[in-house]
Scaffold this motif. Structure first.
Motif, PDB file in Angstrom:
ATOM      1  N   GLU A 234       0.835  -1.201   0.000  1.00 22.51           N
ATOM      2  CA  GLU A 234       0.000   0.000   0.000  1.00 22.51           C
ATOM      3  C   GLU A 234       0.871   1.253   0.000  1.00 22.51           C
ATOM      4  N   VAL A 235       0.331   2.312  -0.599  1.00 22.30           N
ATOM      5  CA  VAL A 235       1.014   3.601  -0.676  1.00 22.30           C
ATOM      6  C   VAL A 235       0.069   4.689  -0.205  1.00 22.30           C
ATOM      7  N   LEU A 236       0.637   5.815   0.157  1.00 27.26           N
ATOM      8  CA  LEU A 236      -0.163   7.009   0.434  1.00 27.26           C
ATOM      9  C   LEU A 236      -0.240   7.815  -0.859  1.00 27.26           C
ATOM     10  N   HIS A 237      -1.451   8.044  -1.331  1.00 24.41           N
ATOM     11  CA  HIS A 237      -1.658   8.818  -2.556  1.00 24.41           C
ATOM     12  C   HIS A 237      -2.072  10.237  -2.161  1.00 24.41           C
TER      13      HIS A 237
ATOM     14  N   PHE B 221       1.003  12.698  -6.252  1.00 24.94           N
ATOM     15  CA  PHE B 221       2.174  11.840  -6.088  1.00 24.94           C
ATOM     16  C   PHE B 221       1.856  10.764  -5.065  1.00 24.94           C
ATOM     17  N   ASP B 222       2.696   9.746  -5.026  1.00 26.99           N
ATOM     18  CA  ASP B 222       2.569   8.655  -4.063  1.00 26.99           C
ATOM     19  C   ASP B 222       3.796   8.612  -3.170  1.00 26.99           C
ATOM     20  N   VAL B 223       3.581   8.207  -1.935  1.00 25.54           N
ATOM     21  CA  VAL B 223       4.665   7.944  -0.997  1.00 25.54           C
ATOM     22  C   VAL B 223       4.542   6.474  -0.614  1.00 25.54           C
ATOM     23  N   ALA B 224       5.606   5.721  -0.902  1.00 26.27           N
ATOM     24  CA  ALA B 224       5.593   4.278  -0.668  1.00 26.27           C
ATOM     25  C   ALA B 224       6.616   3.908   0.400  1.00 26.27           C
ATOM     26  N   PRO B 225       6.178   3.800   1.651  1.00 22.83           N
ATOM     27  CA  PRO B 225       7.116   3.362   2.700  1.00 22.83           C
ATOM     28  C   PRO B 225       7.601   1.939   2.428  1.00 22.83           C
ATOM     29  N   GLU B 226       8.794   1.634   2.929  1.00 21.74           N
ATOM     30  CA  GLU B 226       9.392   0.328   2.678  1.00 21.74           C
ATOM     31  C   GLU B 226       8.759  -0.805   3.486  1.00 21.74           C
ATOM     32  N   LYS B 227       8.140  -0.478   4.610  1.00 21.48           N
ATOM     33  CA  LYS B 227       7.554  -1.533   5.436  1.00 21.48           C
ATOM     34  C   LYS B 227       6.152  -1.134   5.883  1.00 21.48           C
ATOM     35  N   GLU B 228       5.388  -2.135   6.272  1.00 24.91           N
ATOM     36  CA  GLU B 228       4.034  -1.835   6.755  1.00 24.91           C
ATOM     37  C   GLU B 228       4.109  -1.248   8.159  1.00 24.91           C
ATOM     38  N   GLY B 229       3.059  -0.529   8.528  1.00 20.28           N
ATOM     39  CA  GLY B 229       3.020   0.080   9.847  1.00 20.28           C
ATOM     40  C   GLY B 229       2.202   1.354   9.836  1.00 20.28           C
ATOM     41  N   ARG B 230       2.278   2.056  10.932  1.00 16.71           N
ATOM     42  CA  ARG B 230       1.542   3.311  11.085  1.00 16.71           C
ATOM     43  C   ARG B 230       2.444   4.480  10.715  1.00 16.71           C
ATOM     44  N   TYR B 231       1.867   5.401   9.952  1.00 19.87           N
ATOM     45  CA  TYR B 231       2.604   6.578   9.492  1.00 19.87           C
ATOM     46  C   TYR B 231       1.805   7.835   9.810  1.00 19.87           C
ATOM     47  N   ILE B 232       2.528   8.884  10.140  1.00 14.65           N
ATOM     48  CA  ILE B 232       1.919  10.168  10.492  1.00 14.65           C
ATOM     49  C   ILE B 232       2.250  11.167   9.389  1.00 14.65           C
ATOM     50  N   VAL B 233       1.218  11.862   8.919  1.00 11.29           N
ATOM     51  CA  VAL B 233       1.395  12.915   7.923  1.00 11.29           C
ATOM     52  C   VAL B 233       1.228  14.247   8.647  1.00 11.29           C
ATOM     53  N   ILE B 234       2.237  15.106   8.531  1.00 13.65           N
ATOM     54  CA  ILE B 234       2.212  16.424   9.161  1.00 13.65           C
ATOM     55  C   ILE B 234       2.092  17.458   8.046  1.00 13.65           C
ATOM     56  N   LEU B 235       1.016  18.224   8.086  1.00 18.83           N
ATOM     57  CA  LEU B 235       0.750  19.262   7.087  1.00 18.83           C
ATOM     58  C   LEU B 235       0.949  20.614   7.747  1.00 18.83           C
TER      59      LEU B 235
ATOM     60  N   ILE C 210       4.560  19.102   3.401  1.00 19.37           N
ATOM     61  CA  ILE C 210       4.046  17.764   3.699  1.00 19.37           C
ATOM     62  C   ILE C 210       5.216  16.919   4.166  1.00 19.37           C
ATOM     63  N   LYS C 211       5.033  16.339   5.334  1.00 20.71           N
ATOM     64  CA  LYS C 211       6.076  15.497   5.926  1.00 20.71           C
ATOM     65  C   LYS C 211       5.414  14.197   6.365  1.00 20.71           C
TER      66      LYS C 211
ATOM     67  N   ILE D 283      10.139   9.905   6.278  1.00 18.59           N
ATOM     68  CA  ILE D 283      10.003   9.068   5.091  1.00 18.59           C
ATOM     69  C   ILE D 283       9.923   9.949   3.844  1.00 18.59           C
ATOM     70  N   PHE D 284       9.292  11.114   3.991  1.00 16.66           N
ATOM     71  CA  PHE D 284       9.082  12.021   2.864  1.00 16.66           C
ATOM     72  C   PHE D 284       8.956  13.445   3.385  1.00 16.66           C
ATOM     73  N   TYR D 285       9.462  14.411   2.593  1.00 18.21           N
ATOM     74  CA  TYR D 285       9.279  15.823   2.909  1.00 18.21           C
ATOM     75  C   TYR D 285       9.291  16.626   1.612  1.00 18.21           C
ATOM     76  N   GLU D 286       8.334  17.562   1.500  1.00 18.61           N
ATOM     77  CA  GLU D 286       8.338  18.509   0.388  1.00 18.61           C
ATOM     78  C   GLU D 286       7.502  19.726   0.766  1.00 18.61           C
ATOM     79  N   ASP D 287       7.973  20.891   0.351  1.00 21.01           N
ATOM     80  CA  ASP D 287       7.214  22.133   0.491  1.00 21.01           C
ATOM     81  C   ASP D 287       6.573  22.367  -0.867  1.00 21.01           C
ATOM     82  N   ILE D 288       5.261  22.210  -0.942  1.00 22.44           N
ATOM     83  CA  ILE D 288       4.560  22.202  -2.226  1.00 22.44           C
ATOM     84  C   ILE D 288       3.996  23.587  -2.540  1.00 22.44           C
ATOM     85  N   LEU D 289       4.420  24.108  -3.685  1.00 27.00           N
ATOM     86  CA  LEU D 289       4.008  25.435  -4.145  1.00 27.00           C
ATOM     87  C   LEU D 289       3.026  25.367  -5.310  1.00 27.00           C
TER      88      LEU D 289
END
Length: 126
Positions: free
Chosen positions: A57-60, A93-107, A72-73, A82-88
């Protein structure tokens, strides 16, 4: 003495009104299992959401930026980035972590106007 207080009170009221304009103006916020959506006219603060990802699974992300920017972090529970970008600009896009688990998205909005949609998708569907 009373005469000098009146202009000061008026100035204070004007300052309070101007300061109130800087608050976030969130039009809608949805956070249900596997889906997060945030639509805003003015976003200048921080918001977070969590996702449980299984293997494959990926975050879309679908980001619509009309003004300002949004950082977005994505971090894991150990706060490893796992990922960071300042979007203008608007982008998907997709973010595909290498392993399963819980992930936090900070906006973090920076005087932003637009919309962010995040969903859990299957990597095979891409």
């Amino acid at each position: 003495m009373k005469r000098t207080m009146k202009p000061a009170i008026i100035l204070l009221c004007v300052c309070m009104l101007l300061c109130g304009c800087g608050e976030d103006n969130i039009l809608s916020r949805t956070n249900v299992y596997g889906i997060f959506a945030l639509e805003y006219e003015y976003f200048n603060s921080e918001d977070t959401c969590q996702f449980e990802l299984k293997n494959g699974e990926v975050l879309h992300f679908a980001v619509e930026t009309k003004d300002g920017s949004v950082e977005i972090k994505v971090v894991d529970l150990d706060n490893n980035e796992i990922f960071y970008e300042d979007i203008l600009v608007s982008k998907t896009f997709d973010v595909a972590p290498e392993k399963e688990g819980r992930y936090i998205v900070i906006l973090t909005g920076h005087k932003a106007e637009g919309r962010i949609d995040i969903s859990v998708d299957s990597a095979q569907a891409k």
